[in-house]
Each structure stands twice: as structure tokens, then as C-alpha cells.
Write a protein that holds these residues in place. Structure first.
Motif, PDB file in Angstrom:
ATOM      1  N   PHE A   1      -7.919  11.629  -2.601  1.00 14.43           N
ATOM      2  CA  PHE A   1      -8.219  10.124  -2.124  1.00 14.43           C
ATOM      3  C   PHE A   1      -7.913  10.053  -0.728  1.00 14.43           C
ATOM      4  N   SER A   2      -8.880   9.179  -0.014  1.00  6.93           N
ATOM      5  CA  SER A   2      -9.082   8.998   1.284  1.00  6.93           C
ATOM      6  C   SER A   2      -9.425   7.667   1.921  1.00  6.93           C
ATOM      7  N   LEU A   3      -8.663   7.016   2.832  1.00  8.12           N
ATOM      8  CA  LEU A   3      -8.979   5.555   3.067  1.00  8.12           C
ATOM      9  C   LEU A   3      -8.479   5.355   4.674  1.00  8.12           C
ATOM     10  N   ASN A   4      -9.330   4.996   5.433  1.00 11.53           N
ATOM     11  CA  ASN A   4      -9.300   4.723   6.878  1.00 11.53           C
ATOM     12  C   ASN A   4      -9.033   3.386   7.264  1.00 11.53           C
ATOM     13  N   ASN A   5      -8.395   3.396   8.457  1.00 13.27           N
ATOM     14  CA  ASN A   5      -8.177   1.902   8.993  1.00 13.27           C
ATOM     15  C   ASN A   5      -7.841   0.753   7.779  1.00 13.27           C
ATOM     16  N   VAL A   6      -6.796   0.987   7.027  1.00 19.72           N
ATOM     17  CA  VAL A   6      -6.344   0.044   5.989  1.00 19.72           C
ATOM     18  C   VAL A   6      -5.480  -0.880   6.903  1.00 19.72           C
TER      19      VAL A   6
END
Length: 213
Positions: free
Chosen positions: A177-182
Motif C-alpha cells: 500500500f502506498s499513498l503520497n501527499n495525504v
């Protein structure tokens, strides 16, 4: 390529010999396993991490409660620190030595890894409460490690009550799982929720989770 990058980054933070105070507002990263392996209380003062369960049957943060039992350093007769609900089987455990399981199938957990399991009728939840306001990146990996039986697990990464990412794992499978700029605000929670499917048995899973600012 993406999976290799994630694994390498998490390994660097997890096995680095230097210990930093990852709880301060000035910190630039929060590593789940590294931050909690030395825990001496159920929720350490100032720690952004907490371990919870949801027994309500409705996946809503209002229903999440802390896992009721905590044991530091030795858990189940092994060198480990654990948070658990003993009657339900829900737990989060950090092993301090290699853990070799044998019974209905077998698996091995290296030292320093976080292993968790949903309850018989409950979700197991990892909560990160943001110490900062701004934007963060979230990356990690979940692995279903008890591949001899069961039907795998379901998972979701939530910001409050909103699902950011989710998935369903077959037994023995894994996912990044990977998310940027949350965007986060101080004291706002992010949750990783682990759930059984139809079958509760053999749902042991490991998780790496790294949040960077």
C-alpha cells in the motif's frame, strides 16, 4: 520495481541500529515496528501508535476500542511484546527473536516484525494519530503468512471513516500500500484495519508501515 523500493526502504528503517525519537513533532518519519518494539505500556505517552479492535460488526471509528491486554517483553512465553484480546484471539505482536510456528501448517517471523490477527468476531486495528499538520506519505506491505489453511484476510487503510486503499488477500499472499501527499492535521487518526473473511482461522499476517513527512 515499486515493491523492491518499498521493501528496501522499510528494511533500512527497521534494521537501522540508531534509535531516534520518532514521536516528536519535529520527526520526519514514523516506523511502526521500530517505534513500538520497546513499548512498556499499552499506549506510551506521546506515541502516535495504538492498537485497537472493533467488535461491533460495523466498520466505523466510533466503534474502535483499545485492545484490552498488554504485555511487554515476554508474551506467550516468548520474547515479544503484545497487545491482545485473549478471548477473541485478536492481537498485535512484535517478536524480539525469530518466531517459528508449527501446528496447522507452519511459518517463520523474523525478529522485529509486527504480526497481527483479527479476532473471532472482530477487526484488529492499527491507529496512527498524526503529531503534525501538513502532508505525509504512507507506504508499507501486508502479508498473509499462514498459508496452510483459512481463506485469507481483508484490509483497508482509512483516514477517519474514509477508505483510502483496501484489498483482499488470498492465504499466503501479500500486497503493497502506498499513498503520497495525504493531508493530515495534528491529532487526526489514520487506521489500518485487518479483518477476517468467512473463516477466522489461520489469519496471521505481518505488516510493515512507514509514514514520512
Amino acid at each position: 520495481m515499486k515493491k523492491v523500493t518499498v521493501a528496501s526502504l522499510l528494511g533500512l528503517f527497521l534494521f537501522s541500529g540508531a534509535f531516534v525519537n520518532a514521536w516528536a513533532e519535529t520527526a520526519q518519519s514514523w516506523n511502526l515496528a521500530k517505534d513500538v518494539i520497546f513499548a512498556k505500556e499499552r499506549v506510551a505517552t506521546g506515541s502516535p501508535w495504538a492498537f485497537m479492535e472493533n467488535t461491533s460488526g460495523v466498520n466505523n471509528p466510533d466503534n474502535y476500542i483499545l485492545l484490552p491486554s498488554f504485555t511487554a517483553d515476554v508474551c506467550g512465553g516468548r520474547p515479544a511484546t503484545c497487545w491482545q484480546d485473549i478471548p477473541s484471539g485478536a492481537h498485535v505482536t512484535v517478536h524480539k527473536e525469530t518466531y517459528n510456528y508449527s501446528g496447522n501448517g507452519s511459518f517463520t517471523v523474523p525478529p522485529g516484525n509486527v504480526i497481527f490477527h483479527p479476532g473471532m468476531n472482530s477487526q484488529t486495528i492499527i491507529r496512527w494519530t498524526s503529531p503534525v499538520t501538513g502532508a505525509v506519505n504512507i507506504l508499507g506491505r501486508i502479508n498473509s503468512i499462514h498459508s496452510a489453511c483459512g481463506d485469507g484476510v481483508a484490509w483497508s487503510l482509512n483516514q477517519g471513516g474514509a477508505v483510502l486503499q483496501s484489498g483482499s488477500l488470498a492465504k499466503g499472499a501479500g500486497a503493497v500500500f502506498s499513498l503520497n501527499n495525504v493531508s493530515v492535521t495534528a491529532a487526526a487518526p489514520i487506521y489500518f484495519v485487518l479483518d477476517k473473511k468467512t473463516n477466522y482461522s489461520c489469519d496471521s499476517s505481518t505488516i510493515d508501515m512507514l509514514i514520512t513527512k
